[in-house]
Design an enzyme around this catalytic site. Structure first.
Site, PDB file in Angstrom:
ATOM      1  N   ASP A  58     -22.314  68.609  67.243  1.00 20.14           N
ATOM      2  CA  ASP A  58     -21.846  67.230  67.273  1.00 20.14           C
ATOM      3  C   ASP A  58     -22.890  66.316  66.631  1.00 20.14           C
ATOM      4  O   ASP A  58     -24.094  66.447  66.895  1.00 20.14           O
ATOM      5  CB  ASP A  58     -21.611  66.844  68.739  1.00 20.14           C
ATOM      6  CG  ASP A  58     -21.024  65.465  68.896  1.00 20.14           C
ATOM      7  OD1 ASP A  58     -19.897  65.253  68.432  1.00 20.14           O
ATOM      8  OD2 ASP A  58     -21.698  64.613  69.502  1.00 20.14           O
ATOM      9  N   GLU A  77     -20.888  68.725  62.223  1.00 19.45           N
ATOM     10  CA  GLU A  77     -20.185  67.461  62.044  1.00 19.45           C
ATOM     11  C   GLU A  77     -21.171  66.591  61.253  1.00 19.45           C
ATOM     12  O   GLU A  77     -22.166  66.114  61.813  1.00 19.45           O
ATOM     13  CB  GLU A  77     -19.864  66.824  63.393  1.00 19.45           C
ATOM     14  CG  GLU A  77     -19.115  65.507  63.248  1.00 19.45           C
ATOM     15  CD  GLU A  77     -18.870  64.814  64.582  1.00 19.45           C
ATOM     16  OE1 GLU A  77     -17.751  64.328  64.799  1.00 19.45           O
ATOM     17  OE2 GLU A  77     -19.817  64.759  65.408  1.00 19.45           O
TER      18      GLU A  77
END
Length: 655
Positions: free
Chosen positions: A326, A362
């Protein structure tokens, strides 16, 4: 095994008891706190011995597997200068591998001098057996299925009620049968390590449903994995036996200790200055490159090793196939910005346990220079939001989108060849956990996040979505048919792209969040998949697409197309696309022809993918070869003339 002298944290059982270790540079001293089996009564506080490496160590006789413990750190309390030492705060071991209860927010966790032992989970001494890691099961061009464990299983009619909401439910035969029907190569689990609710949620009666707010980076959350690492390892093994890999979505960019008004639970109380990033001329101000109140100092040697050790733990003891990171640019950040050659990224890719694992970034955060699509080192796949938006805009009907669509279909070389790359590292997707569901994308022109308690200010405003004539829910059969048709076209486009592809659980059967595009705090039926209402025709469509994708070699290849006929772009009339065609802002059709091996027919042939985004039937012409005829898939029947229905994608093979 790493010796007590070289470990920077954690507990290792010995013949006589256990060796404890915890790192802090700025603490004056650290105490080990031992608790009874209930985790409520503090039995002993023992001073630890500081080493020259700033690791505080202690051997305790008589400790056995299952023992409960925590730490207290003594030192200066001066938040304006970055010091948060407060011995009234029981601290969770950053290397804890199991906790006796979930985290729960309480205002006292943020108050200096307020005793928190009764509020804080206790770490549990573990002795996890080793797993048997396999070669990662995600092939090139593979199909990833993103899911939140609780939302995926809570309303599944075949999963026993006592298993719902847990990782163990993923090993249920009915779940595996669904994944196999879809042709999933690997599931990607949204965070399952121990997290805490953001402090504004409890007063609103809301709870975190996604888990992107971790405290203990190695410890599985007791709500999601009540059986601990044994449950995790056994579930991974069962999925592996079914040919399905497991990827963990992990958060190493921030922790749930939040901003200056946040909690003191672990890293903040042990060494705030070293573990989090601060303004260089003002150590009392936390850098917020994450939007979550703090940013981990991933370039600090201690944090770097904590990250690598966490990843190793999940491979060695659970056998997972890989990881999704993330806000991954944080992993490559230093005080001077993002660097794709950062020591932390290198440490992850070069570790002997991790070097063959799947790594997915990401590739954005909200800090300076935070958008890094295409800039991660080889070895990382990357979520491709540019392809996502271009595919959405093409089907919404935006002008001048034929070229961007073709770029996305071909693997986004504009992004992934930038640093000399010869193949795509794209993970293509159209919808993910964050944003509209696939069905809501074609049902809402505007977000509807009022239930989140932020007056609809949260979540993305620009979603490149459309509503097919009616905003939100409707019983109009024509509108509903148009929405299903658009979802089918979007799914077909996704499965025709070069690179890995990702689908979020429930998007294969029409899940809706009723327009909420930021449902992180909706741990309820808004996000729990409504299995009884699943659109079986849509499931069958995804299954057919997945079978087709696996049938042709071209979708398992990731190198960029060369200029020798590997790909052809044609207008609906069958002529090669010229500059005028690409620049035609109102172009409604496009043909992509791929040269590929058909594993079913065991021959090389041409595969044509036809796109009609218009609202009417469109005639297409395909180039003819001697003694070969174009056949429509999946029926494999010759069709002439080719008339493509409105808002649709169709596949043909020539043989």
């Amino acid at each position: 095994m790493i010796s007590i002298e070289t470990r920077q944290g954690g507990v290792v059982l010995t013949d006589r008891g256990a060796d404890f270790a915890v790192w802090s540079h700025h603490a004056e001293r650290i105490e080990l706190c031992l608790f009874d089996d209930s985790g409520r009564a503090e039995l002993r506080r023992l001073p630890m011995v500081r080493g020259t490496d700033d690791v505080h160590r202690l051997h305790v006789d008589g400790i056995v597997k299952g023992g409960r413990y925590g730490y207290r750190a003594h030192g200066r309390y001066a938040p304006d200068h970055g010091f948060w030492f407060d011995p009234s705060k029981l601290l969770v071991d950053p290397y804890a591998k199991e906790l006796d209860r979930p985290f729960a927010h309480d205002p006292r966790l943020s108050v200096f001098g307020a005793e928190t032992a009764a509020l804080v989970p206790k770490a549990i001494v573990t002795d996890d057996p080793l797993a048997k890691p396999l070669r990662p099961l995600l092939p090139k061009g593979g199909f990833i299925y993103e899911l939140a464990v609780k939302a995926f299983t809570m309303r599944h009619p075949d999963v026993p009620p006592e298993q719902r909401g847990t990782v163990a439910a993923l090993a249920h035969p009915a779940v595996i049968a669904h994944l196999r029907k879809l042709g999933v190569d690997a599931i990607e689990l949204m965070p399952i390590v121990a997290w805490i609710d953001e402090r504004h949620l409890p007063p609103l009666g809301l709870t975190n449903a996604w888990g992107y707010n971790p405290i203990a980076l190695m410890a599985l959350d007791p709500r999601t994995v009540p059986g601990g690492m044994t449950e995790m390892r056994e579930t991974v093994q069962t999925l592996h036996e079914a040919g399905i890999g497991v990827i963990l979505d992990l958060v190493f960019n921030h922790t749930g200790e939040s901003d200056r008004l946040g909690t003191t639970l672990s890293l903040r109380g042990l060494d705030n200055l070293c573990c989090y990033r601060h303004l260089p001329d003002n150590p009392g101000v936390l850098v917020n490159d994450t939007g979550c109140g703090n940013t981990l100092s991933c370039d600090h040697p201690y944090v770097r090793r904590l990250i690598v050790d966490s990843l190793r733990h999940f491979v060695i003891h659970a056998g997972v196939d890989g990881f999704r990171f993330d806000l991954a640019p944080i992993l490559g950040r230093t005080a001077h910005g993002f660097h794709h050659t950062s020591r932390t990224l290198h440490a992850i890719l070069s570790d002997e346990v991790l070097e063959d694992r799947v790594m997915i970034a990401e590739p954005w955060d909200i800090g300076p220079g935070g958008y890094q699509l295409g800039n991660f080192p080889d070895g990382f796949l990357e979520w491709n939001d540019r392809a996502r938006d271009d595919i959405r805009r093409y089907w919404r009907g935006d002008g001048h989108m034929a070229g961007p669509l073709a770029t996305a279909l071909a693997g986004s070389s504009d992004s992934f060849s930038r640093n000399g790359g010869a193949e795509t590292r794209s993970v293509n997707f159209i919808a993910a956990h964050d944003g509209f569901t696939l069905f809501d994308l074609v049902s809402h022109s505007h977000k509807r996040n009022g239930r989140n308690g932020e007056h609809n200010r949260d979540g993305h405003d620009e979603n490149f979505s459309w509503n097919n004539g009616v905003e939100g829910e409707t019983a109009n059969p024509a509108v509903l048919a148009d929405r299903r048709r658009d979802v089918a076209a979007l799914l077909s486009t996704l499965f025709a792209t070069r690179g890995a592809i990702m689908l979020t659980a429930g998007d294969e059967f029409g899940r809706t969040q009723h327009g909420n595009n930021n449902a992180y705090c909706q741990d309820n039926e808004l996000t729990w998949l409504d299995w009884p209402a699943a659109d079986q025709d849509m499931i069958d469509h995804v299954s057919q697409l997945s079978t087709l994708r696996k049938r042709f070699s071209v979708f398992a290849e990731t190198h960029f197309f060369a200029n020798h006929g590997a790909v052809e772009w044609l207008s609906p009339g069958g002529t090669p696309m010229i500059v005028a065609d690409w620049e035609n802002g109102e172009a409604q059709g496009l043909t992509m022809i791929l040269r590929t091996i058909d594993y079913e027919l065991k021959t090389e042939l041409r595969l044509a993918v036809l796109f009609n985004r218009s609202h009417s039937t469109l005639d297409f012409h395909l180039p003819q070869s001697d003694k070969r005829i174009w056949h429509h898939l999946p029926a494999n029947k010759p069709v002439e003339p080719i008339r493509l229905g409105a808002r649709s994608v169709t596949f043909y093979i020539e043989h």
